[in-house]
Design a protein around this motif. Structure first.
Motif, PDB file in Angstrom:
ATOM      1  N   VAL A  40     -15.690  -6.251  31.667  1.00 43.53           N
ATOM      2  CA  VAL A  40     -14.782  -5.765  32.707  1.00 43.53           C
ATOM      3  C   VAL A  40     -14.305  -4.348  32.380  1.00 43.53           C
ATOM      4  CG1 VAL A  40     -12.637  -6.209  33.965  1.00 43.53           C
ATOM      5  CG2 VAL A  40     -14.108  -8.113  33.318  1.00 43.53           C
ATOM      6  N   PHE A  41     -14.104  -4.047  31.089  1.00 41.36           N
ATOM      7  CA  PHE A  41     -13.815  -2.655  30.731  1.00 41.36           C
ATOM      8  C   PHE A  41     -14.977  -1.747  31.156  1.00 41.36           C
ATOM      9  CE2 PHE A  41     -10.477  -3.928  27.539  1.00 41.36           C
ATOM     10  CZ  PHE A  41      -9.477  -3.119  28.060  1.00 41.36           C
ATOM     11  N   ALA A  42     -16.204  -2.216  30.921  1.00 42.81           N
ATOM     12  CA  ALA A  42     -17.383  -1.419  31.283  1.00 42.81           C
ATOM     13  C   ALA A  42     -17.527  -1.280  32.796  1.00 42.81           C
ATOM     14  CB  ALA A  42     -18.641  -2.055  30.691  1.00 42.81           C
ATOM     15  N   TRP A  43     -17.029  -2.270  33.548  1.00 43.45           N
ATOM     16  CA  TRP A  43     -17.113  -2.244  35.015  1.00 43.45           C
ATOM     17  C   TRP A  43     -16.481  -0.969  35.589  1.00 43.45           C
ATOM     18  CZ3 TRP A  43     -13.557  -5.700  38.478  1.00 43.45           C
ATOM     19  CH2 TRP A  43     -13.907  -5.548  39.825  1.00 43.45           C
ATOM     20  N   SER A  44     -15.452  -0.473  34.929  1.00 36.34           N
ATOM     21  CA  SER A  44     -14.754   0.706  35.451  1.00 36.34           C
ATOM     22  C   SER A  44     -15.638   1.952  35.466  1.00 36.34           C
ATOM     23  CB  SER A  44     -13.501   0.984  34.614  1.00 36.34           C
ATOM     24  OG  SER A  44     -13.855   1.254  33.264  1.00 36.34           O
ATOM     25  N   GLY A  45     -16.742   1.931  34.707  1.00 35.45           N
ATOM     26  CA  GLY A  45     -17.643   3.070  34.704  1.00 35.45           C
ATOM     27  C   GLY A  45     -18.949   2.840  35.433  1.00 35.45           C
ATOM     28  N   MET A  46     -19.040   1.726  36.159  1.00 35.24           N
ATOM     29  CA  MET A  46     -20.288   1.389  36.848  1.00 35.24           C
ATOM     30  C   MET A  46     -20.234   1.863  38.298  1.00 35.24           C
ATOM     31  SD  MET A  46     -20.989  -2.437  35.346  1.00 35.24           S
ATOM     32  CE  MET A  46     -21.166  -2.718  33.586  1.00 35.24           C
ATOM     33  N   GLU A  47     -21.179   2.707  38.670  1.00 33.23           N
ATOM     34  CA  GLU A  47     -21.173   3.276  40.011  1.00 33.23           C
ATOM     35  C   GLU A  47     -22.496   3.086  40.748  1.00 33.23           C
ATOM     36  OE1 GLU A  47     -20.155   7.327  39.458  1.00 33.23           O
ATOM     37  OE2 GLU A  47     -18.070   6.922  38.879  1.00 33.23           O
ATOM     38  N   THR A  48     -23.553   2.712  40.046  1.00 34.86           N
ATOM     39  CA  THR A  48     -24.862   2.573  40.683  1.00 34.86           C
ATOM     40  C   THR A  48     -25.142   1.115  41.028  1.00 34.86           C
ATOM     41  OG1 THR A  48     -26.047   2.229  38.593  1.00 34.86           O
ATOM     42  CG2 THR A  48     -25.695   4.513  39.327  1.00 34.86           C
ATOM     43  N   LYS A  49     -26.106   0.915  41.906  1.00 30.41           N
ATOM     44  CA  LYS A  49     -26.499  -0.432  42.314  1.00 30.41           C
ATOM     45  C   LYS A  49     -26.964  -1.258  41.127  1.00 30.41           C
ATOM     46  CE  LYS A  49     -30.515  -1.080  44.164  1.00 30.41           C
ATOM     47  NZ  LYS A  49     -31.666  -1.088  45.102  1.00 30.41           N
ATOM     48  N   ASP A  50     -27.811  -0.695  40.293  1.00 35.52           N
ATOM     49  CA  ASP A  50     -28.365  -1.446  39.166  1.00 35.52           C
ATOM     50  C   ASP A  50     -27.278  -1.856  38.180  1.00 35.52           C
ATOM     51  OD1 ASP A  50     -30.859  -1.168  40.257  1.00 35.52           O
ATOM     52  OD2 ASP A  50     -31.435   0.539  39.001  1.00 35.52           O
ATOM     53  N   SER A  51     -26.334  -0.966  37.927  1.00 32.78           N
ATOM     54  CA  SER A  51     -25.279  -1.293  36.962  1.00 32.78           C
ATOM     55  C   SER A  51     -24.354  -2.378  37.500  1.00 32.78           C
ATOM     56  CB  SER A  51     -24.470  -0.043  36.607  1.00 32.78           C
ATOM     57  OG  SER A  51     -23.813   0.484  37.745  1.00 32.78           O
ATOM     58  N   VAL A  52     -24.042  -2.351  38.792  1.00 30.37           N
ATOM     59  CA  VAL A  52     -23.169  -3.374  39.372  1.00 30.37           C
ATOM     60  C   VAL A  52     -23.873  -4.732  39.386  1.00 30.37           C
ATOM     61  CG1 VAL A  52     -22.000  -4.115  41.483  1.00 30.37           C
ATOM     62  CG2 VAL A  52     -21.835  -1.741  40.733  1.00 30.37           C
ATOM     63  N   ILE A  53     -25.152  -4.746  39.702  1.00 26.26           N
ATOM     64  CA  ILE A  53     -25.900  -6.013  39.675  1.00 26.26           C
ATOM     65  C   ILE A  53     -25.968  -6.558  38.250  1.00 26.26           C
ATOM     66  CG2 ILE A  53     -28.185  -7.045  39.993  1.00 26.26           C
ATOM     67  CD1 ILE A  53     -28.536  -5.250  42.423  1.00 26.26           C
ATOM     68  N   ALA A  54     -26.185  -5.663  37.269  1.00 21.08           N
ATOM     69  CA  ALA A  54     -26.199  -6.091  35.870  1.00 21.08           C
ATOM     70  C   ALA A  54     -24.844  -6.678  35.477  1.00 21.08           C
ATOM     71  CB  ALA A  54     -26.553  -4.920  34.963  1.00 21.08           C
ATOM     72  N   PHE A  61     -15.891 -20.554  23.327  1.00 21.91           N
ATOM     73  CA  PHE A  61     -14.876 -20.004  24.238  1.00 21.91           C
ATOM     74  C   PHE A  61     -14.488 -18.590  23.815  1.00 21.91           C
ATOM     75  CE2 PHE A  61     -10.543 -19.178  25.586  1.00 21.91           C
ATOM     76  CZ  PHE A  61     -10.512 -19.629  26.898  1.00 21.91           C
ATOM     77  N   MET A  62     -14.266 -18.392  22.510  1.00 21.09           N
ATOM     78  CA  MET A  62     -13.901 -17.057  22.022  1.00 21.09           C
ATOM     79  C   MET A  62     -15.009 -16.044  22.288  1.00 21.09           C
ATOM     80  SD  MET A  62     -11.821 -17.558  18.442  1.00 21.09           S
ATOM     81  CE  MET A  62     -13.051 -18.603  17.657  1.00 21.09           C
ATOM     82  N   LEU A  63     -16.244 -16.457  22.039  1.00 23.38           N
ATOM     83  CA  LEU A  63     -17.382 -15.575  22.312  1.00 23.38           C
ATOM     84  C   LEU A  63     -17.408 -15.162  23.780  1.00 23.38           C
ATOM     85  CD1 LEU A  63     -20.133 -14.274  21.584  1.00 23.38           C
ATOM     86  CD2 LEU A  63     -21.185 -16.503  22.062  1.00 23.38           C
ATOM     87  N   SER A  64     -17.191 -16.111  24.666  1.00 20.73           N
ATOM     88  CA  SER A  64     -17.200 -15.828  26.102  1.00 20.73           C
ATOM     89  C   SER A  64     -16.078 -14.872  26.482  1.00 20.73           C
ATOM     90  CB  SER A  64     -17.064 -17.140  26.891  1.00 20.73           C
ATOM     91  OG  SER A  64     -18.116 -18.024  26.601  1.00 20.73           O
ATOM     92  N   ALA A  65     -14.893 -15.069  25.907  1.00 21.75           N
ATOM     93  CA  ALA A  65     -13.742 -14.231  26.254  1.00 21.75           C
ATOM     94  C   ALA A  65     -13.957 -12.786  25.805  1.00 21.75           C
ATOM     95  CB  ALA A  65     -12.470 -14.806  25.630  1.00 21.75           C
ATOM     96  N   TRP A  66     -14.449 -12.591  24.583  1.00 21.64           N
ATOM     97  CA  TRP A  66     -14.703 -11.229  24.118  1.00 21.64           C
ATOM     98  C   TRP A  66     -15.758 -10.544  24.979  1.00 21.64           C
ATOM     99  CZ3 TRP A  66     -11.448  -8.633  21.452  1.00 21.64           C
ATOM    100  CH2 TRP A  66     -10.655  -9.216  20.470  1.00 21.64           C
ATOM    101  N   ALA A  67     -16.813 -11.274  25.317  1.00 24.53           N
ATOM    102  CA  ALA A  67     -17.878 -10.693  26.143  1.00 24.53           C
ATOM    103  C   ALA A  67     -17.350 -10.313  27.523  1.00 24.53           C
ATOM    104  CB  ALA A  67     -19.039 -11.680  26.264  1.00 24.53           C
ATOM    105  N   CYS A  68     -16.550 -11.186  28.133  1.00 28.10           N
ATOM    106  CA  CYS A  68     -16.009 -10.891  29.471  1.00 28.10           C
ATOM    107  C   CYS A  68     -15.072  -9.692  29.443  1.00 28.10           C
ATOM    108  CB  CYS A  68     -15.280 -12.114  30.016  1.00 28.10           C
ATOM    109  SG  CYS A  68     -16.361 -13.448  30.555  1.00 28.10           S
ATOM    110  N   GLY A  69     -14.219  -9.619  28.421  1.00 31.18           N
ATOM    111  CA  GLY A  69     -13.316  -8.483  28.316  1.00 31.18           C
ATOM    112  C   GLY A  69     -14.064  -7.159  28.211  1.00 31.18           C
ATOM    113  N   ALA A  70     -15.104  -7.150  27.383  1.00 30.51           N
ATOM    114  CA  ALA A  70     -15.905  -5.929  27.230  1.00 30.51           C
ATOM    115  C   ALA A  70     -16.606  -5.560  28.533  1.00 30.51           C
ATOM    116  CB  ALA A  70     -16.930  -6.129  26.117  1.00 30.51           C
TER     117      ALA A  70
END
Length: 426
Positions: free
Chosen positions: A317-331, A306-315
């Motif tokens: 969603v922070f990265a989501w704020s810099g995603m602007e291309t199709k490939d990055s959003v799909i990733a 659970f902790m592993l999943s939470a840290w990964a999700c938090g990171a």
């Protein structure tokens, strides 16, 4: 709660109906084995398809309602429909948890399935915002509230060493539903119209309700004692910190599910027909995540997973704020769908294995964690909708910060449960 004698139990706890779905533990196969245990997994899969699968699909409704059917309503108003429905999945543990512990499993499954399907059929004739809020939000929510806690309790009673894997298999129903419902809605709404599209979904939900109603059984025979509450459990710091982790985590967890499709449209990161499949992509990745993280939970412990999943999700969603291309959003959709499944699948196993010393108290113990999670889920998405007025970055940072906070509080849960275990052993 201390276990009482048979005489005391009969004086203090209502006796389950004679035809209740309870298997005598002395006559049932050992845990983790037997055809009947795996039948429960299939039945649980069907219920997760109908409940969490619909929740995971709400993004398609969010976009359709906001841009077409309820175009005069704001994003925050529309999100209340999904959050009211989804919060009842967990708030329903207030009534389904104690009733499940007292042996009323079959009644909960039958009543919940009827209410859920009825609410979906009634949604098909709605024409105004408050109609949909009442039917798709409140009525369907009441139905889902009867189904979630009993489903996880049944699986917990039939499995021990393979509990994480079994729960992962069951929860794949939510991802399959999250794939099928959006695609089904998209393919039918233009040709059949809104009303018959919703009815088609309701008929599918009705068909999937048959197996659970007919087959779900609890393995442990003796119901728990007590008055249905165990507030004293919060004296355990680990128990309390995990409740906080659930609250703050579910404040932010479903924001990407609700808003990823709208984000892709407004930011034009994904144009054309592919945008419709952002939710199915996210849910398809969740299918693998539920199995993999459930299995990992059996290997390293559900709380660690659970902790592993939470840290990964938090990171992410922070990265989501810099995603602007199709490939990055799909990733992002693939990776977030994979790791967020751990925050959905693993809490039931964490409670059963780490925070519930007597499995017969599972319903009440799970309820005490689901209620904070439900409150977070209820208010998180509408708050995000209000933040969205000032742009996407604020929404993304809000969601990411909450999920990281959940990871921190789950770490505190780990610290105190390990310390308590050492004190007991010492």
């Amino acid at each position: 709660m201390a276990l009482s004698t048979n005489k005391e139990t009969s004086d203090s706890v209502p006796t389950p109906p004679k035809n209740e779905a309870i298997i005598d533990e002395s006559e049932s196969p050992p845990r983790d084995r037997g055809v009947w245990a795996w039948v429960q997994c299939v039945a649980g899969f069907c219920l997760f398809f109908n409940t969490w699968g619909m929740l995971n699909s709400f993004g398609i409704f969010q976009t359709f309602y906001e841009q077409d059917f309820l175009r005069n309503s704001s994003a925050s108003q529309v999100s209340w429909i999904g959050t009211v429905q989804s919060s009842f999945i967990m708030l329903g543990s207030l009534y389904s948890g104690p009733l499940f512990d007292r042996g009323y499993l079959r009644h909960l499954v039958l009543l919940g399935s009827i209410i859920l399907v009825f609410g979906m059929f009634m949604t098909s004739i709605c024409t105004q915002y408050w109609h949909i809020l009442l039917t798709q939000g409140v009525v369907m929510g009441l139905g889902t509230g009867c189904l979630f806690t009993p489903t996880t309790g049944v699986i917990a009673s039939h499995f021990d060493k393979r509990r994480g894997l079994a729960m992962g298999i069951v929860s794949t129903g939510s991802t399959i539903g999250g794939i099928i419902f959006p695609v089904m809605f998209h393919k039918l709404v233009d040709s059949a119209g809104y009303g018959w599209t919703i009815r088609a979904i309701a008929f599918l939900m009705l068909a999937l309700s048959i197996l659970p109603v007919c087959s779900m059984r609890v393995r442990v025979k003796t119901p728990s004692s007590g008055n249905g509450l165990d507030i004293g459990a919060f004296r355990d710091p680990g128990f309390s910190f995990f409740a906080i982790a659930m609250f703050v985590g579910y404040l932010g967890l479903y924001i990407p599910f609700f808003y990823i499709q709208l984000y892709s449209l407004e930011e034009r990161s994904i144009v054309g027909g592919l945008n419709v499949y952002t939710l199915p992509i996210m849910n398809a990745a969740g299918l693998l995540g539920r199995l993999a993280l459930g299995y990992l939970g059996d290997r390293i412990g559900p709380l660690n997973a659970f902790m592993l999943s939470a840290w990964a999700c938090g990171a992410l969603v922070f990265a989501w704020s810099g995603m602007e291309t199709k490939d990055s959003v799909i990733a992002f959709c693939v990776l977030y769908g994979f790791f967020s499944s751990g925050l959905i699948t693993l809490p039931a196993t964490v409670v059963a294995q780490n925070l519930c010393p007597d499995i017969r108290q599972y319903g009440v113990r799970m309820m005490l964690h689901l209620v904070p999670a439900a409150l977070g889920l209820l208010i998180g998405n509408p708050i995000a909708g209000a933040i969205l007025k000032d742009g996407w970055t604020g929404l993304q940072v809000f969601a990411a910060s909450l999920i990281v906070a959940s990871a921190i509080f789950s770490g505190l849960t780990k610290y105190f449960t390990v310390r308590l275990s050492k004190n007991i052993q010492g």
